[in-house]
Scaffold this motif. Sequence first.
Motif, PDB file in Angstrom:
ATOM      1  N   GLU A 288      21.383   6.306  37.888  1.00  0.00           N
ATOM      2  CA  GLU A 288      21.475   5.552  39.149  1.00  0.00           C
ATOM      3  C   GLU A 288      21.680   6.522  40.318  1.00  0.00           C
ATOM      4  O   GLU A 288      22.569   7.368  40.270  1.00  0.00           O
ATOM      5  CB  GLU A 288      22.660   4.569  39.097  1.00  0.00           C
ATOM      6  CG  GLU A 288      22.504   3.467  38.073  1.00  0.00           C
ATOM      7  CD  GLU A 288      23.581   2.385  38.215  1.00  0.00           C
ATOM      8  OE1 GLU A 288      24.335   2.409  39.218  1.00  0.00           O
ATOM      9  OE2 GLU A 288      23.664   1.516  37.319  1.00  0.00           O
ATOM     10  N   PHE A 289      20.812   6.373  41.299  1.00  0.00           N
ATOM     11  CA  PHE A 289      20.979   7.159  42.539  1.00  0.00           C
ATOM     12  C   PHE A 289      21.295   6.190  43.656  1.00  0.00           C
ATOM     13  O   PHE A 289      20.632   5.176  43.784  1.00  0.00           O
ATOM     14  CB  PHE A 289      19.681   7.903  42.890  1.00  0.00           C
ATOM     15  CG  PHE A 289      19.298   8.924  41.869  1.00  0.00           C
ATOM     16  CD1 PHE A 289      19.840  10.203  41.912  1.00  0.00           C
ATOM     17  CD2 PHE A 289      18.383   8.619  40.843  1.00  0.00           C
ATOM     18  CE1 PHE A 289      19.472  11.151  40.962  1.00  0.00           C
ATOM     19  CE2 PHE A 289      18.030   9.571  39.911  1.00  0.00           C
ATOM     20  CZ  PHE A 289      18.570  10.843  39.958  1.00  0.00           C
ATOM     21  N   THR A 290      22.285   6.518  44.466  1.00  0.00           N
ATOM     22  CA  THR A 290      22.561   5.576  45.561  1.00  0.00           C
ATOM     23  C   THR A 290      21.543   5.770  46.657  1.00  0.00           C
ATOM     24  O   THR A 290      20.949   6.845  46.806  1.00  0.00           O
ATOM     25  CB  THR A 290      23.964   5.766  46.170  1.00  0.00           C
ATOM     26  OG1 THR A 290      24.110   7.115  46.462  1.00  0.00           O
ATOM     27  CG2 THR A 290      25.038   5.292  45.254  1.00  0.00           C
ATOM     28  N   GLU A 291      21.418   4.691  47.402  1.00  0.00           N
ATOM     29  CA  GLU A 291      20.422   4.667  48.463  1.00  0.00           C
ATOM     30  C   GLU A 291      20.598   5.850  49.438  1.00  0.00           C
ATOM     31  O   GLU A 291      19.629   6.458  49.851  1.00  0.00           O
ATOM     32  CB  GLU A 291      20.608   3.354  49.208  1.00  0.00           C
ATOM     33  CG  GLU A 291      19.427   2.959  50.011  1.00  0.00           C
ATOM     34  CD  GLU A 291      19.750   1.686  50.775  1.00  0.00           C
ATOM     35  OE1 GLU A 291      19.000   0.727  50.637  1.00  0.00           O
ATOM     36  OE2 GLU A 291      20.766   1.660  51.508  1.00  0.00           O
ATOM     37  N   THR A 292      21.842   6.157  49.773  1.00  0.00           N
ATOM     38  CA  THR A 292      22.085   7.211  50.787  1.00  0.00           C
ATOM     39  C   THR A 292      21.623   8.582  50.305  1.00  0.00           C
ATOM     40  O   THR A 292      21.354   9.459  51.125  1.00  0.00           O
ATOM     41  CB  THR A 292      23.576   7.290  51.133  1.00  0.00           C
ATOM     42  OG1 THR A 292      24.307   7.412  49.925  1.00  0.00           O
ATOM     43  CG2 THR A 292      24.041   6.085  51.911  1.00  0.00           C
ATOM     44  N   THR A 293      21.529   8.785  49.006  1.00  0.00           N
ATOM     45  CA  THR A 293      21.068  10.083  48.477  1.00  0.00           C
ATOM     46  C   THR A 293      19.676  10.406  49.007  1.00  0.00           C
ATOM     47  O   THR A 293      19.347  11.550  49.277  1.00  0.00           O
ATOM     48  CB  THR A 293      21.019  10.025  46.925  1.00  0.00           C
ATOM     49  OG1 THR A 293      22.221   9.443  46.469  1.00  0.00           O
ATOM     50  CG2 THR A 293      20.833  11.393  46.312  1.00  0.00           C
ATOM     51  N   VAL A 294      18.903   9.366  49.191  1.00  0.00           N
ATOM     52  CA  VAL A 294      17.507   9.572  49.575  1.00  0.00           C
ATOM     53  C   VAL A 294      17.387  10.240  50.939  1.00  0.00           C
ATOM     54  O   VAL A 294      16.560  11.119  51.127  1.00  0.00           O
ATOM     55  CB  VAL A 294      16.753   8.219  49.572  1.00  0.00           C
ATOM     56  CG1 VAL A 294      15.247   8.434  49.718  1.00  0.00           C
ATOM     57  CG2 VAL A 294      17.050   7.450  48.299  1.00  0.00           C
ATOM     58  N   TYR A 295      18.256   9.846  51.871  1.00  0.00           N
ATOM     59  CA  TYR A 295      18.123  10.394  53.239  1.00  0.00           C
ATOM     60  C   TYR A 295      18.193  11.904  53.273  1.00  0.00           C
ATOM     61  O   TYR A 295      17.365  12.560  53.883  1.00  0.00           O
ATOM     62  CB  TYR A 295      19.257   9.856  54.135  1.00  0.00           C
ATOM     63  CG  TYR A 295      19.198   8.373  54.359  1.00  0.00           C
ATOM     64  CD1 TYR A 295      18.038   7.789  54.879  1.00  0.00           C
ATOM     65  CD2 TYR A 295      20.287   7.575  54.048  1.00  0.00           C
ATOM     66  CE1 TYR A 295      17.992   6.419  55.077  1.00  0.00           C
ATOM     67  CE2 TYR A 295      20.238   6.212  54.245  1.00  0.00           C
ATOM     68  CZ  TYR A 295      19.092   5.643  54.767  1.00  0.00           C
ATOM     69  OH  TYR A 295      19.042   4.301  54.973  1.00  0.00           O
ATOM     70  N   ASP A 296      19.195  12.432  52.616  1.00  0.00           N
ATOM     71  CA  ASP A 296      19.427  13.879  52.748  1.00  0.00           C
ATOM     72  C   ASP A 296      18.529  14.711  51.846  1.00  0.00           C
ATOM     73  O   ASP A 296      18.279  15.867  52.132  1.00  0.00           O
ATOM     74  CB  ASP A 296      20.904  14.190  52.425  1.00  0.00           C
ATOM     75  CG  ASP A 296      21.826  13.424  53.344  1.00  0.00           C
ATOM     76  OD1 ASP A 296      21.400  13.199  54.495  1.00  0.00           O
ATOM     77  OD2 ASP A 296      22.937  13.060  52.916  1.00  0.00           O
ATOM     78  N   ASN A 297      18.104  14.147  50.747  1.00  0.00           N
ATOM     79  CA  ASN A 297      17.396  14.989  49.766  1.00  0.00           C
ATOM     80  C   ASN A 297      16.108  14.340  49.260  1.00  0.00           C
ATOM     81  O   ASN A 297      15.790  14.417  48.077  1.00  0.00           O
ATOM     82  CB  ASN A 297      18.282  15.227  48.534  1.00  0.00           C
ATOM     83  CG  ASN A 297      19.707  15.582  48.913  1.00  0.00           C
ATOM     84  OD1 ASN A 297      19.999  16.712  49.198  1.00  0.00           O
ATOM     85  ND2 ASN A 297      20.574  14.581  48.938  1.00  0.00           N
ATOM     86  N   THR A 298      15.380  13.703  50.108  1.00  0.00           N
ATOM     87  CA  THR A 298      14.210  12.934  49.648  1.00  0.00           C
ATOM     88  C   THR A 298      13.336  13.733  48.683  1.00  0.00           C
ATOM     89  O   THR A 298      12.973  13.256  47.618  1.00  0.00           O
ATOM     90  CB  THR A 298      13.368  12.477  50.861  1.00  0.00           C
ATOM     91  OG1 THR A 298      14.267  12.043  51.872  1.00  0.00           O
ATOM     92  CG2 THR A 298      12.424  11.362  50.489  1.00  0.00           C
ATOM     93  N   GLU A 299      13.063  14.978  49.112  1.00  0.00           N
ATOM     94  CA  GLU A 299      12.126  15.778  48.318  1.00  0.00           C
ATOM     95  C   GLU A 299      12.688  16.119  46.939  1.00  0.00           C
ATOM     96  O   GLU A 299      12.043  15.874  45.914  1.00  0.00           O
ATOM     97  CB  GLU A 299      11.837  17.083  49.069  1.00  0.00           C
ATOM     98  CG  GLU A 299      10.346  17.351  49.152  1.00  0.00           C
ATOM     99  CD  GLU A 299      10.086  18.482  50.128  1.00  0.00           C
ATOM    100  OE1 GLU A 299      10.132  19.645  49.667  1.00  0.00           O
ATOM    101  OE2 GLU A 299       9.907  18.186  51.334  1.00  0.00           O
TER     102      GLU A 299
END
Length: 770
Positions: A638-649
């Motif tokens: 499980e990855f939280t939604e906020t993880t995506v902002y900082d590390n999308t790639e």
Amino acid sequence: MYIKKNMRFHLKKENFHKLNGLKMFYSLIVAILACILIIGTFSCLYLKKMQEVVKSDSINYLQEVSKQVNINVKNMITMNVSALETVNQIFQSQKYSTIEQVMEILVQEKKRWGFSQISIVDEQGKGCCNNGIETYIGLKDNLQKDIDTKEYSIFPVIHANGKSDIAFVCPIKELNIENKKFKMIIGTYDIENLNSILSLKAFEGNGYAHIINKDGTVMIRSNHPLAEQKGENLVRILSMQKIDKGNSIEQFVNDLRNNRTGFIGYTMNGIHKYMTYIPVEIQDWYLLSIVPAFVVDTKSNELFKMTALICFSVTFIFCIIFVIAWNLQLLNKKKLEQIAYEDDITDGKTQGWFEQNFQEILFNKLPHETYCMIYANVQKFKLINDREGRKGGDRLLREVNEALSSILMIGEIMCRLSADHFALLLKYNTEENLKDRLKKAQLYLNSIAVGANQKKLGVKMTFGVYIIKSPNLDLTTMLDRANIARINIIKSSGKDMVYRIYDDTMRYKMLREKELEEKMMEALDRKEFVVYLQPKVELTNETVIAAEALVRWKGEEGIIFPDEFIPLFEKNGFIAQLDLYVFEIVCCLLRKWIEEEKPIVTISVNLSKVNLEIPNFFQHYEAILKREKVPPEYIEFEFTETTVYDNTETLAETIDYIHSIGCVCSMDDFGSSYSSLNLLKDVDVDILKLDKAFFRETARLNHRDLDIVEGIVEMAKKIHLKTVAEGVEQAEQIEFLKKIKCDMVQGFYYAKPMPIENFETFILEYNKNK
Ligand code: C2E
Ligand code: CA
Ligand code: CA
């Protein structure tokens, strides 16, 4: 109203400095006066001693001179007496029959011995003189006595013309001429000759001597202009004068009586004089040697002047040196203060200066005034510093200093604490007002540009504010509190300018975090972190088909829930270790279930975004997976939604890799932030976990929320994503979710997270009936 630089400061401060300066000036004056007093006192004591020594030296000298004069007097007397004796012998050796013959001899002898007159005197006192004139000398009693005792004697003679001589009288054994019985020879000696003996040449002609007898009668009086010219008796004369302290007439009289030498000081006709007296040892004569005090004192006066001059010069030089040293020290102090108080990098002030001044401002503030301490920090300064270089960094700090000082008003100060940390002491009215002022500083910061093309740096600052309720706190505590507030700034609190006002709960939180941080490593070793499982129920057939692994900290104080420690571990990075630990437990559990042939469900583990910052973090996971030989389809990340902002790639790559080894990925807390839908373009997850906020009590009756949930589920279906609704507690929510065809539910409605053993029985019991 605003002032430009932080140097501008409360007027009272200037007064304080003036007061300080005045105090220092007075202490300088006091120090100099003390020096003068000390040196002066010592000099006076020294001079007094010196005067005494010089005086006693002079008196000794006077005594010496006196002795010499005495010898001269004695010589003169002996010489004259022996001359008369010689004449006497002449008369004895031959027979003289006429006066004429005698006269001849007298003329001859007078010349020979330098007498002014020589006479022979008969029994009746009739004299026969060398110049042939017969004179009558009335024999005085003592002369008669001398004749009778056949001893020579000396006495002063005052002639009718006022001229005085000294008469030496010598008895004749036998001289009968022309029926006259001559009894003695009298030789008179010009007193002028004596005066030259009695003048004390050693005192530059200012000294003189008298001869007196024991009862004080003047025998031979000096004709010196300063000499006592009148009075027959010197003791009597002196007894009417002012005698020096320590001397007395009685002593003088006593000494004369007892043949003692001595000294007396007296003032006569306004002239202070010193007198020594010694017995002449002829008859009962005394030689008095007198010298005016000024002659003696001139010597000591000169010495006094000389010494005083030296003392004065020494004091003067000393004072000058003292003043120079004082000034140098002041200059030095100023220089040191400049070094200590002025910041070279920003041209502003240092913490040392700030510390010197802040308390005074708080002390002098008006009762209705409130101040606040602000801890300001440049965001991502390290990044800018690395990019722009040291010089660029310094320039930025100068600009920041300027920006912050631009909002200062009278009675407010600021400084740079260190690196990119600044402190401000501002007046506080309302939060709105403070916000406006900080915004002003931020506007200035926004305009900071560097390089030839004036590229804007986009400098942002964070401000922690401590409203000073107890002005007696020390600076460190105030700054600490302001900084705690700054650290507790909520990321989403604002785009333009971020600040936070301190409250005590922040401090308690900090303390708590510190406590947990100190314990966490040991807790991991002691296996205090335990894994709970929360079932995920498939809505179509209401069976448990999966679970989420959720960690709890079972320590000495009981169970601590993840909300209390996960954010902290995310801050300090410990979460990476903990996530891996949970994953390992989960893998071991799956292995155990496989080996024990128990029902197996997919278990999801949470992967904090901190992991993504660690290069190749996933290889540790893969290694454990391989070691425990867990079929990958039983693992979900499980990855939280906020993880995506900082590390999308990185996240996209990680998810791809996870897929490649056969595991599943889900997007946790979906819908908790703004552009959730967009995220799905970039990250290829398999499951959407709808945020529990949609099912909160407040959201329950909110149709808008339900519409959104429905939309998300619908959209997920379209792109072939499964959906899990989290935090569901109510039966009607279940009905709704079933209706919109949500796939799974993870919520208290079915079960709370539970220990593994409980889960093992729960799943058996729950699924048995299906
Ligand atoms: P999460 O990943 O969203 O986990 C779900 C949380 O919602 C759990 O809280 C769970 O107890 C709670 N929950 C489930 N159903 C309901 C319900 O019907 N009502 C309410 N009020 N709550 C419900 P928990 O276990 O306290 O965990 C909180 C958060 O801590 C988790 O949120 C997760 O972000 C984090 N967390 C827990 N364990 C770990 C872990 O091992 N690693 C990482 N990285 N984070 C973890
Ligand atoms: Ca989760
Ligand atoms: Ca969640």
